[in-house]
Scaffold this active site. Structure first.
Site, PDB file in Angstrom:
ATOM      1  N   SER A  60       0.802  -1.226   0.000  1.00 25.51           N
ATOM      2  CA  SER A  60       0.000   0.000   0.000  1.00 25.51           C
ATOM      3  C   SER A  60       0.833   1.274   0.000  1.00 25.51           C
ATOM      4  O   SER A  60       0.320   2.342  -0.315  1.00 25.51           O
ATOM      5  CB  SER A  60      -0.952   0.014   1.193  1.00 25.51           C
ATOM      6  N   LYS A 131       0.662   4.652   6.864  1.00 25.97           N
ATOM      7  CA  LYS A 131       0.087   5.470   5.794  1.00 25.97           C
ATOM      8  C   LYS A 131       0.720   6.862   5.832  1.00 25.97           C
ATOM      9  O   LYS A 131       1.415   7.226   6.774  1.00 25.97           O
ATOM     10  CB  LYS A 131      -1.434   5.607   5.954  1.00 25.97           C
TER      11      LYS A 131
END
Length: 235
Positions: A60, A131
């Site tokens: 990701s 993230k």
């Protein structure tokens, strides 16, 4: 009293040093368990208060971070400054997001090994995420989708320095104002990141609580050939 009759006083002669028995040195195999315990205790203290290692379980954050990379996370930095847009943060998804890479249920032994592995960045908890921060409290974050740029407070972000090659800023449309005490986060590999965009049906619209942030990822330490610092980009 003649000189011959005087008592002659002489300094006492120093006693000969006592021979101390030579201390026997323990064999290495006896000291090894002590060294291991000390190393584990130091690792636990460092992890608890300063720096913790994490491994990257998914794609990701490619190409900034690759699957299998080990990063160090600074757990002190946010005691001295606020979280900033562009920071790469590790946070707990407990109570909201489902883990990206949940470990198999292997019983007590497997759980213990994962716990020890977590001290050294070999295994993460099932609810650990990494993230990039896109919006901080009060920010208006939006995107029209279909390749349009992400706007923060009406200004487009220049994400070319970290966005995965060939990815649009977001294929999905979204429009959110980040609540107090929360963050809007996204992965650099936008086509392969279940980030804030995909949790908009949650009670807090996909944002994550700042209190769940473990710290800021600041360096890749493994593999050695890919070691690098993770600077905050100018967007």
């Amino acid at each position: 009293m003649t000189s011959e009759d005087r008592e002659v006083v002489t300094a006492d002669e120093p006693d000969a040093p006592e021979e101390r028995p030579e201390k026997k040195k323990r064999p290495f195999w006896q000291e090894l368990p002590i060294l291991i315990v000390v190393a584990l205790l130091l690792a636990m203290l460092i992890k608890a208060f300063a720096v913790q290692a994490f491994y990257i379980p998914s794609g990701s954050m490619e190409n900034t971070l690759q699957v299998g990379d080990r990063v160090l996370v600074n757990k002190i930095v946010y005691r001295t400054r606020d979280i900033r847009r562009g920071d790469i943060v590790v946070f707990r998804g407990t109570g909201s997001w489902k883990g990206e890479a949940p470990p198999p249920d292997g019983g007590a032994v497997s759980t213990a090994l994962r716990t020890v592995g977590g001290w050294f960045g070999v295994a993460n908890g099932e609810k650990d995420y990494i993230k990039r921060v896109i919006g901080v409290p009060g920010d208006h974050v939006q995107c029209a989708g279909g390749g349009a740029p992400v706007l923060v407070n009406g200004r487009p972000l220049d994400e070319r320095s970290y966005l995965h090659e060939g990815n649009a800023p977001s294929a999905d449309k979204f429009d959110v104002t980040v609540p107090a005490g929360r963050l809007w986060v996204m992965g650099d590999h936008r086509n392969d990141s279940a980030d804030s965009r995909f949790h908009r049906e949650d009670p807090d619209g996909g944002t994550i609580p700042m209190k769940n942030v473990v710290g800021r990822a600041f360096v890749v330490v493994w593999p050695f050939g890919d070691a690098k610092t993770l600077a905050n980009p100018k967007t």
